[in-house]
Design a protein around this motif. Structure first.
Motif, mmCIF file in Angstrom:
data_model
loop_
_atom_site.group_PDB
_atom_site.id
_atom_site.type_symbol
_atom_site.label_atom_id
_atom_site.label_comp_id
_atom_site.label_asym_id
_atom_site.label_seq_id
_atom_site.Cartn_x
_atom_site.Cartn_y
_atom_site.Cartn_z
ATOM 1 N N PRO A 183 0.809 -1.223 0.000
ATOM 2 C CA PRO A 183 0.000 0.000 0.000
ATOM 3 C C PRO A 183 0.843 1.274 0.000
ATOM 4 N N VAL A 184 1.950 1.247 0.742
ATOM 5 C CA VAL A 184 2.818 2.425 0.769
ATOM 6 C C VAL A 184 3.417 2.685 -0.616
ATOM 7 N N LEU A 185 3.836 1.611 -1.285
ATOM 8 C CA LEU A 185 4.412 1.759 -2.619
ATOM 9 C C LEU A 185 3.389 2.328 -3.598
ATOM 10 N N VAL A 186 2.166 1.822 -3.557
ATOM 11 C CA VAL A 186 1.128 2.325 -4.465
ATOM 12 C C VAL A 186 0.874 3.809 -4.214
ATOM 13 N N GLY A 187 0.745 4.196 -2.948
ATOM 14 C CA GLY A 187 0.502 5.608 -2.633
ATOM 15 C C GLY A 187 1.647 6.512 -3.053
ATOM 16 N N SER A 188 2.871 6.052 -2.834
ATOM 17 C CA SER A 188 4.032 6.875 -3.195
ATOM 18 C C SER A 188 4.175 7.009 -4.710
ATOM 19 N N LEU A 189 3.863 5.932 -5.441
ATOM 20 C CA LEU A 189 3.893 6.015 -6.904
ATOM 21 C C LEU A 189 2.830 6.994 -7.420
ATOM 22 N N LEU A 190 1.681 7.053 -6.747
ATOM 23 C CA LEU A 190 0.644 8.015 -7.132
ATOM 24 C C LEU A 190 1.131 9.450 -6.912
ATOM 25 N N ALA A 191 1.898 9.686 -5.840
ATOM 26 C CA ALA A 191 2.462 11.017 -5.610
ATOM 27 C C ALA A 191 3.447 11.384 -6.713
ATOM 28 N N MET A 192 4.287 10.424 -7.116
ATOM 29 C CA MET A 192 5.224 10.677 -8.205
ATOM 30 C C MET A 192 4.483 10.942 -9.515
ATOM 31 N N LEU A 193 3.417 10.191 -9.739
ATOM 32 C CA LEU A 193 2.614 10.392 -10.945
ATOM 33 C C LEU A 193 2.029 11.797 -10.974
ATOM 34 N N ALA A 194 1.538 12.265 -9.835
ATOM 35 C CA ALA A 194 0.988 13.625 -9.772
ATOM 36 C C ALA A 194 2.068 14.664 -10.075
ATOM 37 N N VAL A 210 8.383 18.692 -4.777
ATOM 38 C CA VAL A 210 7.955 18.195 -3.473
ATOM 39 C C VAL A 210 7.269 16.838 -3.614
ATOM 40 N N LEU A 211 6.366 16.713 -4.583
ATOM 41 C CA LEU A 211 5.666 15.449 -4.791
ATOM 42 C C LEU A 211 6.624 14.329 -5.174
ATOM 43 N N MET A 212 7.611 14.642 -6.025
ATOM 44 C CA MET A 212 8.587 13.620 -6.407
ATOM 45 C C MET A 212 9.449 13.220 -5.211
ATOM 46 N N GLY A 213 9.821 14.187 -4.370
ATOM 47 C CA GLY A 213 10.624 13.871 -3.195
ATOM 48 C C GLY A 213 9.875 13.007 -2.201
ATOM 49 N N VAL A 214 8.603 13.351 -1.942
ATOM 50 C CA VAL A 214 7.781 12.562 -1.025
ATOM 51 C C VAL A 214 7.566 11.162 -1.599
ATOM 52 N N GLY A 215 7.229 11.100 -2.885
ATOM 53 C CA GLY A 215 6.982 9.807 -3.512
ATOM 54 C C GLY A 215 8.199 8.908 -3.489
ATOM 55 N N ALA A 216 9.352 9.450 -3.894
ATOM 56 C CA ALA A 216 10.575 8.643 -3.929
ATOM 57 C C ALA A 216 11.026 8.254 -2.525
ATOM 58 N N GLY A 217 10.867 9.162 -1.557
ATOM 59 C CA GLY A 217 11.280 8.870 -0.190
ATOM 60 C C GLY A 217 10.544 7.694 0.418
ATOM 61 N N LEU A 218 9.276 7.499 0.030
ATOM 62 C CA LEU A 218 8.500 6.363 0.525
ATOM 63 C C LEU A 218 8.589 5.151 -0.396
ATOM 64 N N ALA A 219 8.751 5.395 -1.701
ATOM 65 C CA ALA A 219 8.725 4.291 -2.667
ATOM 66 C C ALA A 219 9.972 3.422 -2.598
ATOM 67 N N PHE A 220 11.144 4.037 -2.529
ATOM 68 C CA PHE A 220 12.373 3.263 -2.596
ATOM 69 C C PHE A 220 12.521 2.252 -1.456
ATOM 70 N N LEU A 276 0.674 -2.304 -11.734
ATOM 71 C CA LEU A 276 1.397 -3.536 -11.418
ATOM 72 C C LEU A 276 1.620 -3.688 -9.918
ATOM 73 N N ALA A 277 1.971 -2.584 -9.253
ATOM 74 C CA ALA A 277 2.197 -2.643 -7.809
ATOM 75 C C ALA A 277 0.923 -3.044 -7.069
ATOM 76 N N ALA A 278 -0.216 -2.560 -7.536
ATOM 77 C CA ALA A 278 -1.486 -2.860 -6.873
ATOM 78 C C ALA A 278 -1.962 -4.285 -7.139
ATOM 79 N N VAL A 279 -1.682 -4.793 -8.344
ATOM 80 C CA VAL A 279 -2.247 -6.082 -8.755
ATOM 81 C C VAL A 279 -1.290 -7.252 -8.516
ATOM 82 N N VAL A 280 0.007 -7.044 -8.798
ATOM 83 C CA VAL A 280 0.957 -8.161 -8.808
ATOM 84 C C VAL A 280 1.635 -8.369 -7.467
ATOM 85 N N LEU A 281 2.039 -7.286 -6.815
ATOM 86 C CA LEU A 281 2.855 -7.423 -5.615
ATOM 87 C C LEU A 281 2.033 -7.894 -4.421
ATOM 88 N N ARG A 282 2.720 -8.548 -3.510
ATOM 89 C CA ARG A 282 2.116 -9.007 -2.263
ATOM 90 C C ARG A 282 2.959 -8.534 -1.100
#
Length: 485
Positions: free
Chosen positions: A336-347, A370-380, A461-467
């Motif tokens: 869930p964190v990855l999906v949310g952070s990718l959405l921030a990067m997308l925005a 700011v959105l890219m920094g927040v997204g990457a900080g949580l996504a990686f 893919l993150a929402a559907v494939v990952l567990r």
């Protein structure tokens, strides 16, 4: 007893700092050079096509050797591989700084890429082995992710400062004292392990096929921007690269001691995380590299101002990945964190699609940063944890090398595709009589739009494939030993 535990924790912390310092040096080198390229071009009289080899000569061996270096690290001991890589990288950095000709700089950059691959391939595997407990491992991966993600934007700032205040030679010289200190400290504080032995995986033919295929594939990607994706040269070289990689896969399925055990792909979480990373990194590269070109060529920023413009990305990554990401992952789970952070990067990328010709930083660029920094900080950190979640102790160096390989291939592919699309769009508009500034801006907007599409696919893919790690399938037992082909 408590004193012994505290001493062990202190030792691991020092080891983590040393490993991350080595990684930072390598990551910085990937972007610090880009700011200095115009000065290097003028000083060494590079042509436009020749200048690209200052970057490509590093990228091709780095991307091509990561898998091999990761596996060899498992066999001979990961600390030994890390130290050897640091020594090669540091000596090559010295040669880069001393370079007085095009040939010397390009050759030294190639050796730098070799050393960078040797060191970087095993770092994440060592961190995972040092921190087997989930909570501590998440925090350690958060520190590593901060270094890996923030290093790119810090490199832009450092490159601008060193190039403008001293000379471009110092973007390489600065690696020498850091490298020497890292080697000395790693020899003392990073724990050594024996490795599983060369007999457990010394597949020479597989190493040749895999390394040659990867290096040729990266070469095809980075040169496609010059020759075109549909050109005969690109198609032929690409076909040879695909043939080598297919041969590598067939070889790994048949030999007793494969370089890349195919069982590592049995986990859909590990495989899916690496695919998501390719898409995410490809999208991020447009923001770092084409965004820097937009700031320079359209808005007229100098190298130092370009570095400062990307500072919110580094701050966002640092503020989140160094502590908050571990707590958020523990509370909500990595997926869930990855999906949310990718959405921030997308925005953030969607906002960049409206980049104007006469834009102001605070209104038009700061929100995206700011959105890219927040997204990457949580996504990686979430992505690293998922990508390493199915690796055994014996394969952790290999899994680490795989993570780094997908990063480099994603970056190379993204940069080549997006730069080609952006340039083609700009040239078409120039031919139609559009002003140069408007044509450039339109090309960059197109690249940002394609980047947003790539990250959108990563979200799905993150929402559907990952567990989540707790939901993963039971580890697949090693395949039975087969006759050597």
């Amino acid at each position: 007893m408590s004193h012994a535990v505290g001493t062990r924790r202190d030792s691991r912390t020092l080891a983590l700092v040393v490993l991350c310092a080595g990684m930072l040096m390598i990551i910085l080198d990937g972007t610090i050079v880009n700011v200095a390229l115009p000065v290097i071009q003028a000083d060494l009289e590079f042509s436009q096509s020749g200048l690209a080899w200052v970057v490509n000569a590093y990228l091709i061996p780095f991307g091509g050797l990561l898998l091999l270096a990761g596996r060899v690290g498992d066999l001979i001991g990961r600390r030994r591989m890390f130290l050897s890589g640091l020594v090669v990288f540091t000596l090559a950095s010295l040669l880069c700084g001393l370079a007085g000709s095009q040939e010397m700089l390009i050759a030294a950059r190639f050796v730098q890429g070799v050393g960078g691959a040797m060191a970087a391939a095993v770092i994440l595997g060592m961190i995972v082995t040092m921190y087997p407990e989930k909570g501590e491992q998440s925090r350690a991966i958060g520190v590593f992710s901060f270094v890996a993600a923030a290093g790119g934007s810090i490199g832009l700032l450092a490159g601008g400062v060193l190039t403008q205040s001293i000379s471009w030679h110092w973007i390489f010289f600065v690696n020498v004292p850091i490298g020497v200190a890292a080697v000395l400290l790693a020899s003392r504080f990073v724990p050594a392990e024996r490795g599983i032995g060369l007999r457990a995986g010394a597949d020479v033919l597989g190493a040749v096929l895999g390394t040659a295929g990867l290096m040729l594939a990266v070469y095809t990607i980075v040169k496609a921007a010059d020759f075109g994706w549909g050109s005969a040269r690109t198609l032929v070289v690409g076909a040879v690269a695909v043939g080598l990689l297919v041969g590598f896969v067939v070889r790994q399925a048949r030999v007793a001691n494969p370089l890349l055990p195919l069982r590592i792909f049995a986990s859909r979480t590990v495989t899916g995380a690496n695919v998501v990373q390719v898409l995410m990194i490809a999208g991020m590269f447009s923001m770092f590299f084409l965004g820097a070109l937009y700031l320079e060529k359209v808005l007229g920023y100098d190298p130092l101002r370009i570095g400062l413009a990307f500072l919110p990305v580094a701050v966002g990554i640092g503020a989140l990945s160094l502590g908050a990401s571990a707590r958020v992952n523990a509370r909500f789970g990595e997926r869930p964190v990855l999906v949310g952070s990718l959405l921030a990067m997308l925005a953030g990328l969607v906002l960049l699609m409206r980049a104007p010709v006469t834009g102001g930083y605070l209104v038009d660029l700061f929100p995206s940063m700011v959105l890219m920094g927040v997204g990457a900080g949580l996504a990686f950190p979430a992505l690293m944890t998922l990508a390493m979640s199915g690796a055994t102790d014996e394969d952790s160096g290999l899994a680490s090398g795989l993570v780094n390989t997908t990063q480099q291939v994603g970056g190379a592919l993204g940069l080549a595709v997006l730069a080609t699309l952006s340039t083609s769009r700009t040239n078409d508009l120039l031919a139609a009589g559009v002003s140069p500034t408007e044509a450039l801006t339109s090309g960059y907007r197109l690249a940002f739009g394609v980047s947003a599409a790539l990250v959108a696919v990563a979200v799905v893919l993150a929402a559907v494939v990952l567990r989540r790690p707790a939901e993963q399938e039971v580890a697949v037992a090693p395949e039975p030993v087969r006759a050597q082909a």
